[in-house]
Every structure is written in C-alpha cells, then in structure tokens.
Design a protein around this motif. Structure first.
Motif, short mmCIF file in Angstrom:
data_model
loop_
_atom_site.label_atom_id
_atom_site.label_comp_id
_atom_site.label_asym_id
_atom_site.label_seq_id
_atom_site.Cartn_x
_atom_site.Cartn_y
_atom_site.Cartn_z
N TRP A 1 0.84 -1.21 0.00
CA TRP A 1 0.00 0.00 0.00
C TRP A 1 0.87 1.26 0.00
CZ3 TRP A 1 -4.68 0.24 -1.55
CH2 TRP A 1 -5.52 -0.84 -1.40
N GLY A 2 1.95 1.21 0.68
CA GLY A 2 2.87 2.35 0.71
C GLY A 2 3.45 2.62 -0.67
N MET A 3 3.80 1.53 -1.36
CA MET A 3 4.33 1.70 -2.71
C MET A 3 3.27 2.21 -3.67
SD MET A 3 6.93 -1.47 -3.06
CE MET A 3 7.79 -0.83 -4.45
N ILE A 4 2.05 1.70 -3.49
CA ILE A 4 0.94 2.16 -4.36
C ILE A 4 0.68 3.64 -4.11
CG2 ILE A 4 -1.54 1.95 -4.77
CD1 ILE A 4 -1.21 -1.09 -4.32
N ALA A 5 0.66 4.05 -2.85
CA ALA A 5 0.42 5.45 -2.51
C ALA A 5 1.55 6.33 -3.07
CB ALA A 5 0.31 5.63 -1.01
N ALA A 6 2.77 5.87 -2.99
CA ALA A 6 3.90 6.62 -3.52
C ALA A 6 3.80 6.73 -5.04
CB ALA A 6 5.22 5.96 -3.11
N ALA A 7 3.37 5.66 -5.69
CA ALA A 7 3.21 5.68 -7.14
C ALA A 7 2.10 6.63 -7.56
CB ALA A 7 2.93 4.27 -7.66
N ILE A 8 1.00 6.64 -6.80
CA ILE A 8 -0.12 7.54 -7.10
C ILE A 8 0.33 8.99 -6.93
CG2 ILE A 8 -2.37 8.34 -6.29
CD1 ILE A 8 -3.05 5.38 -5.75
N LEU A 9 1.04 9.28 -5.83
CA LEU A 9 1.54 10.63 -5.61
C LEU A 9 2.53 11.04 -6.70
CD1 LEU A 9 2.04 10.76 -1.75
CD2 LEU A 9 0.44 12.10 -3.12
N ALA A 10 3.41 10.14 -7.08
CA ALA A 10 4.38 10.45 -8.13
C ALA A 10 3.66 10.70 -9.45
CB ALA A 10 5.39 9.32 -8.28
N GLY A 11 2.63 9.91 -9.76
CA GLY A 11 1.85 10.09 -10.98
C GLY A 11 1.11 11.43 -10.95
N ALA A 12 0.50 11.76 -9.80
CA ALA A 12 -0.22 13.04 -9.67
C ALA A 12 0.75 14.21 -9.82
CB ALA A 12 -0.94 13.10 -8.33
N PHE A 13 1.92 14.07 -9.20
CA PHE A 13 2.93 15.12 -9.31
C PHE A 13 3.38 15.29 -10.77
CE2 PHE A 13 7.39 16.45 -9.43
CZ PHE A 13 7.27 17.71 -8.84
N THR A 14 3.62 14.18 -11.45
CA THR A 14 4.04 14.22 -12.84
C THR A 14 2.96 14.83 -13.73
OG1 THR A 14 5.42 12.26 -12.50
CG2 THR A 14 4.86 12.81 -14.77
N LEU A 15 1.71 14.45 -13.50
CA LEU A 15 0.59 14.99 -14.26
C LEU A 15 0.45 16.49 -14.01
CD1 LEU A 15 -1.75 14.38 -16.15
CD2 LEU A 15 -3.15 13.90 -14.15
N THR A 16 0.55 16.92 -12.76
CA THR A 16 0.46 18.34 -12.42
C THR A 16 1.61 19.12 -13.07
OG1 THR A 16 -0.60 17.81 -10.32
CG2 THR A 16 0.36 19.99 -10.52
N ALA A 17 2.81 18.58 -12.99
CA ALA A 17 3.96 19.24 -13.61
C ALA A 17 3.78 19.34 -15.12
CB ALA A 17 5.24 18.50 -13.27
N GLY A 18 3.22 18.34 -15.74
CA GLY A 18 2.97 18.36 -17.18
C GLY A 18 1.95 19.42 -17.57
N VAL A 19 0.88 19.53 -16.77
CA VAL A 19 -0.14 20.54 -17.04
C VAL A 19 0.45 21.94 -16.89
CG1 VAL A 19 -2.29 21.55 -16.17
CG2 VAL A 19 -2.11 19.08 -16.48
#
Length: 163
Positions: free
Chosen positions: A5-23
């Motif tokens: 779950w920790g890895m999944i949460a970290a992956a979700i946060l990293a994906g959200a961060f990447t998506l936000t940075a892209g926008v």
C-alpha cells in the motif's frame, strides 16, 4: 500488504505530481507561444505602419517638388501636379489600411493641402493661372505644416506599440 500500500500510494503521488507538472509546463508553453505571437504581430504591424507612413512622406515630398516645378514658368509643363496628387492619395489609402484611426486627421490634412494646391494652380489645366508670391508661399506652408503634423502623429503611433 502494508508495504504494498505504501508503494501504491507513492506511485499515485508520483503520478499526480508528474501529471500536475505536465499541465503546468503545457500552460507555460502556451503562454510563451501566445506572448511570442503578440510580439511578432506588433513587430509586423509597426513595420507595415512605418512603410505606409514613409510612403506618405515620400509622396508629399514629390508633390512639393512638383509645386516647385509649377512655380517656375519654364518648368510648369513638366510639373504634373495631378499625378503627384494621385500618388499622395494612393499613399493615404495605405495608411488607412494599417491605421490607427488617430492617423486619419493628420493624414487627411496632407491630402487636403495637396488637393488645395492643385485646385489653386488650375488643376490639370495648363496655362495662365497666376498666384501671388504670398499665395504661393501659403500653399507651400500649408503642405509643409500638414506634413509636419503627420510626422508628429506618426512618431507617436510608432513609439506606442499598444496603439
């Protein structure tokens, strides 16, 4: 399972961060392209205005030289004031295309001064129209004054890129 779950949460946060940075990067790129487009448009507009204003000055000068030719009896036949006025009117049309509206009054003053000179000299008729020295000087001064007002207005427009 808690480690997963920790890895999944970290992956979700990293994906959200990447998506936000892209926008954010996309929006910044759009803004930069829009700003560059505005700069290019203003440059294009200023250059076209400069060309049109220079044409008015060139044709006004040609008209003044034609007036000088007309003023001397021996060169009156070669003056061709009517053609010189046609060139001034054509230059006026160019300024009307590139604007702005604030240029129309000083522009019309140049055309009117040249047109008045043509009328007072007898228009396209050649012959015996005579003007006193004072009348001749007034016609010349009117053209010079109108051209100077046009130059002042043109300089103000060219100095202000937002107009």
């Amino acid at each position: 399972m808690s480690e997963a779950w920790g890895m999944i949460a970290a992956a979700i946060l990293a994906g959200a961060f990447t998506l936000t940075a892209g926008v954010i990067a996309y929006r910044a790129g759009q803004r930069q392209v829009a700003d560059q487009g505005l700069i290019e448009h203003r440059h294009w507009q200023r250059q076209n205005r400069l060309d049109a204003y220079q044409r008015v000055l060139t044709t006004s000068d040609r008209f003044a030289r034609a007036m000088d030719l007309w003023g001397r009896i021996e060169t009156r036949e070669s003056a061709n004031l009517a053609q010189a006025l046609e060139e001034v009117v054509a230059a006026e049309a160019g300024v009307r295309l590139v604007g702005p509206d604030s240029m129309y009054t000083p522009l019309k003053a140049v055309t009117n001064a040249a047109g008045n000179a043509l009328r007072r000299t007898g228009g396209v008729r050649r012959g015996t129209v005579t003007l006193t020295t004072a009348q001749w000087a007034q016609l010349t001064q009117d053209l010079i004054a109108a051209t100077n007002r046009f130059v002042t207005a043109a300089a103000a427009v060219l100095a202000n890129p937002d107009e």
